[in-house]
Write a protein that holds these residues in place. Sequence first.
Motif, short mmCIF file in Angstrom:
data_model
loop_
_atom_site.label_atom_id
_atom_site.label_comp_id
_atom_site.label_asym_id
_atom_site.label_seq_id
_atom_site.Cartn_x
_atom_site.Cartn_y
_atom_site.Cartn_z
N PHE A 1 -9.75 7.09 -4.38
CA PHE A 1 -9.87 5.76 -4.16
C PHE A 1 -8.63 5.05 -4.28
N THR B 1 -11.66 -4.73 0.82
CA THR B 1 -12.07 -4.97 2.10
C THR B 1 -12.56 -6.41 2.38
N ASP C 1 -14.80 -3.05 -4.27
CA ASP C 1 -13.75 -3.00 -3.07
C ASP C 1 -13.41 -4.16 -2.86
N SER D 1 -4.45 1.84 2.63
CA SER D 1 -5.08 0.60 3.31
C SER D 1 -4.24 -0.54 3.03
N ARG E 1 -12.88 6.88 5.01
CA ARG E 1 -13.60 5.77 4.70
C ARG E 1 -14.56 5.22 5.54
N GLY F 1 -6.60 5.65 -1.15
CA GLY F 1 -7.10 4.95 -0.05
C GLY F 1 -6.77 3.54 -0.09
N ALA G 1 -9.10 2.90 8.20
CA ALA G 1 -10.17 3.43 7.24
C ALA G 1 -10.85 4.98 7.97
#
Length: 680
Positions: free
Chosen positions: A408, A660, A657, A415, A442, A411, A437
């Motif tokens: 996580f 996002t 999250d 990201s 993801r 990522g 992603a």
Amino acid sequence: MQPQVMSKAAHSEWVTSSMGRTMNVTVDATITALSIRRDASQVVVVGRNLFKIYSIEDEEFVEKANLRVGRINLNYSSADVVWHPVDDNLLATAATNGAVIIWNLGKESRSKQEMIFHNHKRTVNKVCFHPAEANVLLSGSQDGCMKSFDLRKKELANTFYGKSESVRDIQFSPFQYFVFAAAFENGSVQLWDIRRTDKYYQQFTAHSGPTFSLDWHTEERNWIATAGRDKTIKIWTDLALKPTLQNTVQTIASVARIKWRPQRRYHIASCSLLVDHSVNIWDIRRPFIPFATFEEHKDVATGIVWRHDPHVFLSGSKDYTLYQHVFRDAKRPAEMANPVGVDINIYGDVCHAASDSLGGGSNHRGTSTASYSSTKLPAFFRKNPEPEEQTRAVCSTVNIFQNQDLKFSEGFCKSAMNYQLSGRPFTELCDHNAKIAQDLDRHQIAQSWKMLKLLYRDTVPSTPTSFTRTVVTDKLEKDEKGRADSMNPNSDTPGKSESKTEANIPLGDSTGVTSDNDESESDLEHDRALTSLASGLTQMHGDFFFGDGEVEVFDYETYSGTEHGEDWTLPTEAFQPRHEITDRAPTPGAGDLQERPDSPSSIDESETLSISNQFLSVPSADLNPVAISAVLSTSLTPWQFTPIVVNMLQFYAEQGDVQTSVTALIVLGDRIRRDRKSVV
């Protein structure tokens, strides 16, 4: 007989008992300042509506004098008071009207005013006597000036212009005869030599906001403490050369008054301007937790004065009370501090700290300053510090647990570095972020970006989409022609035509439909039409064409030459106006059928509409559903998908999250602005 030797701890406890206990007295008004007599037996308290002297007894305060007598004026409204360091009968007060008043308690008259100086133009905030020169009085005012008065001559001696804002505090140095310090509203501190009145010899910025108070150290020659609105107490050294910040104490509110604790090098007392009603004693080596706290006041304290003893001090407050505090009744916040701490970083690593006294740490990590019994030195070499001086060393064990699953965090970081939020068209941004992603596995987030692209793509049709379908058969031509001939008796045109026609009518309307009595022929045409539809031979008008068959090209030249061509002029309005109703309808002639206005009131259209509606609403065996020319032109209502997108963003936020959700909101921008409140 050997004389008994009292230990320092026992002596300290005896001194504390002999000096009294924690006690208080309620006065008539708010206390703004207080001062103690040189022998610590009496205290004077002043305020805007208060001027009294109390005797400090063992069990209580006893009122000795009330100086607000006679004709009361603004001279009795005081902002500060100071007792003379040598003459117990002299007091000096700073009045709110700009006057500096000397009071003589030895006068036999009711009014004790000895001298009044009206040299300041605004409120006087602070007054102080010279610690060695009994006839010198110094004052600081809101007008930015500092003035010294000669009590022997009863006149103004010198004026010092700080060329700054208001003077909030002023004090002579206890070690340097000619030096005094002044604190200003703009946060600066100036050091002056009374022999030079034109300019200060040192200036430095002590606080980011106003400096409310300062105090010279009672033992260290070059130490001075300052306090201000920025919620800090600062200790400055090397004042002669370049002032250096040595310690900073962090408090929870603006600091109004500070006072060094006598006989304790690192202890200083403070009271707050707002919020905090406690009087705190700080160890400047431990700047975040008070060494001791006194919480007797119900409102903010306005003044602190020590009774020449490190265990007892007095304080006045806005709650109309005067308190004597004894150290044995103090609260120790360090003892109530949480011995366990835990925190987590953005990578998921957990840090846990716990005191060794809980049994979770090593016993050899530190040694308490109180453990003197283990030493092998003889008893007369041991130095047992007083309990008030002991700062017990608390050892803790810190454990760090590293998160092994870095998926996580990796990522998240990748990201954040690779996402694009602006600078490109919306669809390209969605494609780019979806690819990022997807590369990070993801998949759900990648699919969400793709869905946002489809829902909010820039190429949204600005007009309703029109779907047109035309089905034409020879049977329909014959039926329509036959009905027209039957309604026009003068028509000589035979009821057959081999030409194909097209119609383009909005949804809800239709061309005329008639039933054939010959069921076999109707069934045959029905089968032909279905075959044409299945094979895609039907001509399509609009944006879509279904099927593999060839589209028959419509020849307008051929159709315009036919005998029964229709008017192809497009109507200017969606609904034609109703024709004018006359008193008597004329007899229909041979050419009336051609000139009849195209309106919903015409008999032909009414019949046609009626039959069409029957066909569209209730299918019947008598009606041939294929023998029609239907044009479906539909204005689609926009799909309200924004609430679904909002729920999706809330789902990601609830799952932790937030990245996002925030990036999607930024990329969408105005496309979701109307629903932004529901997202928040």
